[in-house]
Motif scaffolding. Structure first.
Motif, PDB file in Angstrom:
ATOM      1  N   ALA A   1     -12.241  -3.630  -4.102  1.00 19.41           N
ATOM      2  CA  ALA A   1     -12.264  -2.129  -3.805  1.00 19.41           C
ATOM      3  C   ALA A   1     -13.172  -2.044  -5.151  1.00 19.41           C
ATOM      4  O   ALA A   1     -14.020  -0.810  -4.911  1.00 19.41           O
ATOM      5  CB  ALA A   1     -10.912  -1.519  -4.353  1.00 19.41           C
ATOM      6  N   GLU A   2     -13.571  -2.758  -5.764  1.00 18.54           N
ATOM      7  CA  GLU A   2     -14.650  -2.405  -6.954  1.00 18.54           C
ATOM      8  C   GLU A   2     -16.079  -3.011  -6.375  1.00 18.54           C
ATOM      9  O   GLU A   2     -17.025  -2.992  -6.923  1.00 18.54           O
ATOM     10  CB  GLU A   2     -14.367  -3.371  -8.120  1.00 18.54           C
ATOM     11  CG  GLU A   2     -12.888  -2.784  -8.953  1.00 18.54           C
ATOM     12  CD  GLU A   2     -12.470  -3.667 -10.102  1.00 18.54           C
ATOM     13  OE1 GLU A   2     -13.216  -4.832 -10.163  1.00 18.54           O
ATOM     14  OE2 GLU A   2     -11.669  -3.170 -10.685  1.00 18.54           O
TER      15      GLU A   2
ATOM     16  N   TRP B   1      -7.358  -7.299  -3.485  1.00 15.10           N
ATOM     17  CA  TRP B   1      -7.831  -6.060  -2.596  1.00 15.10           C
ATOM     18  C   TRP B   1      -8.615  -5.368  -3.776  1.00 15.10           C
ATOM     19  O   TRP B   1      -9.400  -4.621  -3.813  1.00 15.10           O
ATOM     20  CB  TRP B   1      -6.857  -5.152  -2.317  1.00 15.10           C
ATOM     21  CG  TRP B   1      -6.812  -3.835  -2.433  1.00 15.10           C
ATOM     22  CD1 TRP B   1      -6.409  -2.834  -3.343  1.00 15.10           C
ATOM     23  CD2 TRP B   1      -7.734  -2.931  -1.630  1.00 15.10           C
ATOM     24  NE1 TRP B   1      -7.020  -1.406  -3.017  1.00 15.10           N
ATOM     25  CE2 TRP B   1      -7.916  -1.726  -2.284  1.00 15.10           C
ATOM     26  CE3 TRP B   1      -8.902  -3.104  -0.798  1.00 15.10           C
ATOM     27  CZ2 TRP B   1      -8.690  -0.497  -1.822  1.00 15.10           C
ATOM     28  CZ3 TRP B   1      -9.800  -2.172  -0.244  1.00 15.10           C
ATOM     29  CH2 TRP B   1      -9.529  -0.863  -0.907  1.00 15.10           C
ATOM     30  N   SER B   2      -7.976  -5.492  -5.246  1.00 14.74           N
ATOM     31  CA  SER B   2      -8.529  -4.587  -6.390  1.00 14.74           C
ATOM     32  C   SER B   2     -10.029  -5.103  -6.482  1.00 14.74           C
ATOM     33  O   SER B   2     -10.851  -4.355  -7.169  1.00 14.74           O
ATOM     34  CB  SER B   2      -7.801  -4.965  -7.786  1.00 14.74           C
ATOM     35  OG  SER B   2      -7.783  -6.352  -7.868  1.00 14.74           O
TER      36      SER B   2
ATOM     37  N   TRP C   1       0.604  -1.196  -0.037  1.00 15.11           N
ATOM     38  CA  TRP C   1      -0.032   0.030  -0.040  1.00 15.11           C
ATOM     39  C   TRP C   1       1.039   1.251  -0.205  1.00 15.11           C
ATOM     40  O   TRP C   1       0.694   2.307  -0.711  1.00 15.11           O
ATOM     41  CB  TRP C   1      -0.972  -0.012   1.103  1.00 15.11           C
ATOM     42  CG  TRP C   1      -1.833   1.220   1.169  1.00 15.11           C
ATOM     43  CD1 TRP C   1      -1.555   2.442   1.831  1.00 15.11           C
ATOM     44  CD2 TRP C   1      -3.177   1.195   0.734  1.00 15.11           C
ATOM     45  NE1 TRP C   1      -2.786   3.151   1.864  1.00 15.11           N
ATOM     46  CE2 TRP C   1      -3.762   2.390   1.282  1.00 15.11           C
ATOM     47  CE3 TRP C   1      -4.146   0.318   0.436  1.00 15.11           C
ATOM     48  CZ2 TRP C   1      -4.977   2.901   0.942  1.00 15.11           C
ATOM     49  CZ3 TRP C   1      -5.395   0.762  -0.004  1.00 15.11           C
ATOM     50  CH2 TRP C   1      -5.770   1.863   0.201  1.00 15.11           C
TER      51      TRP C   1
ATOM     52  N   ARG D   1     -12.107   2.749  -2.379  1.00 14.63           N
ATOM     53  CA  ARG D   1     -10.620   2.401  -2.469  1.00 14.63           C
ATOM     54  C   ARG D   1      -9.904   3.191  -1.198  1.00 14.63           C
ATOM     55  O   ARG D   1      -8.896   3.435  -1.325  1.00 14.63           O
ATOM     56  CB  ARG D   1     -10.234   2.949  -3.677  1.00 14.63           C
ATOM     57  CG  ARG D   1     -10.805   2.359  -4.910  1.00 14.63           C
ATOM     58  CD  ARG D   1     -10.283   2.690  -6.071  1.00 14.63           C
ATOM     59  NE  ARG D   1     -10.889   1.908  -7.352  1.00 14.63           N
ATOM     60  CZ  ARG D   1     -10.835   0.904  -7.724  1.00 14.63           C
ATOM     61  NH1 ARG D   1      -9.526   0.159  -7.320  1.00 14.63           N
ATOM     62  NH2 ARG D   1     -11.580   0.495  -8.725  1.00 14.63           N
TER      63      ARG D   1
ATOM     64  N   GLU E   1     -18.157   0.431  -4.872  1.00 13.40           N
ATOM     65  CA  GLU E   1     -16.814   0.659  -4.893  1.00 13.40           C
ATOM     66  C   GLU E   1     -16.235   1.727  -4.074  1.00 13.40           C
ATOM     67  O   GLU E   1     -16.973   2.732  -3.771  1.00 13.40           O
ATOM     68  CB  GLU E   1     -16.627   1.426  -6.514  1.00 13.40           C
ATOM     69  CG  GLU E   1     -15.245   1.761  -6.892  1.00 13.40           C
ATOM     70  CD  GLU E   1     -15.281   2.091  -8.109  1.00 13.40           C
ATOM     71  OE1 GLU E   1     -14.017   2.514  -8.399  1.00 13.40           O
ATOM     72  OE2 GLU E   1     -16.093   2.109  -8.885  1.00 13.40           O
TER      73      GLU E   1
ATOM     74  N   LYS F   1      -0.870  -1.343  -5.162  1.00 14.19           N
ATOM     75  CA  LYS F   1      -2.144  -1.935  -4.649  1.00 14.19           C
ATOM     76  C   LYS F   1      -2.685  -3.043  -5.418  1.00 14.19           C
ATOM     77  O   LYS F   1      -3.488  -3.818  -4.861  1.00 14.19           O
ATOM     78  CB  LYS F   1      -3.316  -0.828  -4.311  1.00 14.19           C
ATOM     79  CG  LYS F   1      -2.756   0.260  -3.467  1.00 14.19           C
ATOM     80  CD  LYS F   1      -3.244   1.578  -3.585  1.00 14.19           C
ATOM     81  CE  LYS F   1      -3.017   2.371  -2.738  1.00 14.19           C
ATOM     82  NZ  LYS F   1      -3.989   3.826  -2.590  1.00 14.19           N
TER      83      LYS F   1
ATOM     84  N   PHE G   1      -9.763  -0.575   2.849  1.00  9.64           N
ATOM     85  CA  PHE G   1      -8.531  -1.187   2.873  1.00  9.64           C
ATOM     86  C   PHE G   1      -8.605  -2.144   4.205  1.00  9.64           C
ATOM     87  O   PHE G   1      -8.360  -3.283   4.127  1.00  9.64           O
ATOM     88  CB  PHE G   1      -7.390  -0.458   2.625  1.00  9.64           C
ATOM     89  CG  PHE G   1      -6.007  -1.184   2.760  1.00  9.64           C
ATOM     90  CD1 PHE G   1      -5.850  -2.261   2.163  1.00  9.64           C
ATOM     91  CD2 PHE G   1      -5.113  -0.889   3.695  1.00  9.64           C
ATOM     92  CE1 PHE G   1      -4.374  -3.195   2.067  1.00  9.64           C
ATOM     93  CE2 PHE G   1      -3.763  -1.185   3.934  1.00  9.64           C
ATOM     94  CZ  PHE G   1      -3.455  -2.526   3.231  1.00  9.64           C
TER      95      PHE G   1
END
Length: 248
Positions: free
Chosen positions: A115-116, A111-112, A91, A137, A135, A96, A142
């Motif tokens: 995050a979505e 994580w991606s 991070w 971020r 969504e 990320k 996190f």
């Protein structure tokens, strides 16, 4: 921690033993990042997620306590602490998209995707990813992602990591793990070597219940452990075989 209290880094706080020097690490590596790990003031006790004292600040088994929150639930235990630090390194470097860890079931939690808006629906050993979240971020998102990982990952999933370096190639940022329920895992924070090629290491750990990440000692306030015996002997767990060494 209060802003009036100066932050100590791991590298500044704990010097190698006489005759030993730290091994070289790549500037952008996990090991280099760990050398800058901030520590709380000397004498800080280890506390669990409820604020209860686990180890007093003057314990001969305690070298230092990391300036790292443990959360408010019994989640960030030994394996989770290693995941947490590794994720914080990625991070901090803006990498990320590389933040991804496996559940004990073997399923990869990215994580991606979280995050979505993807969320894990877990039924026994079956995991489905469903777009039920919005969504997000942010830093708070996190931390929520990490708590999800801590819930479903552990020593068994870390033990299955494919990178298994030989003992001779140990680097800061590696870890040694005994998978189980419970198992245990400790993080190699630092490696130092002398002219004879003998190595010593600094070790850190979280534990059960979820508690502050701590740099621990072998007793008598000596934080450096020999890497030269038949097994790695620590005061908190059975000896680890060298075959238990892993790398994320």
């Amino acid at each position: 921690m209060s802003k009036s209290v100066p932050v100590r880094s791991l590298e500044a706080a704990i010097a190698p033993p006489p005759g030993f020097t730290r091994v070289e690490v790549k500037p952008d590596s996990f090991g280099a990042w760990l050398r800058g790990l901030p520590l709380r003031p000397a004498g800080t006790p280890v506390r669990d997620f409820l604020g209860r004292e686990i180890l007093p600040g003057d314990s001969p088994l305690l070298a230092a306590v990391a300036e790292l929150d443990v959360g408010t639930a019994d989640l960030q235990q030994c394996a989770d602490s290693i995941i947490r630090l590794h994720a914080e390194w990625l991070w901090s470097r803006g990498q990320k998209d590389r933040i991804a860890y496996r559940f004990t079931s073997g399923h990869l939690a990215r994580w991606s995707a979280y995050a979505e808006g993807d969320r894990a629906e877990v039924s026994g050993t079956k995991v489905s990813w469903v777009r039920t979240g919005s969504e997000a971020r942010s830093r708070a998102a996190f931390r929520a992602y990490l708590d999800m990982v801590f819930t479903y990952a552990g020593t068994l999933s870390l033990e299955r990591e494919k990178k298994r370096p030989p003992r001779e190639d140990v680097q800061p940022g590696d870890f040694i793990v005994a998978g189980g329920s419970p198992g245990h895992a400790v993080l190699v924070l630092e490696v130092a070597v002398n002219a004879a090629g003998e190595r010593v290491v600094l070790l850190g750990q979280g534990s059960i219940p979820a508690q502050d990440f701590q740099v621990f000692t072998q007793g008598h306030n000596d934080p450096w452990f020999s890497w030269e015996g038949e097994k790695l002997v620590t005061p908190f767990w059975d000896p680890f075989p060298w075959s238990a060494l892993r790398r994320l």
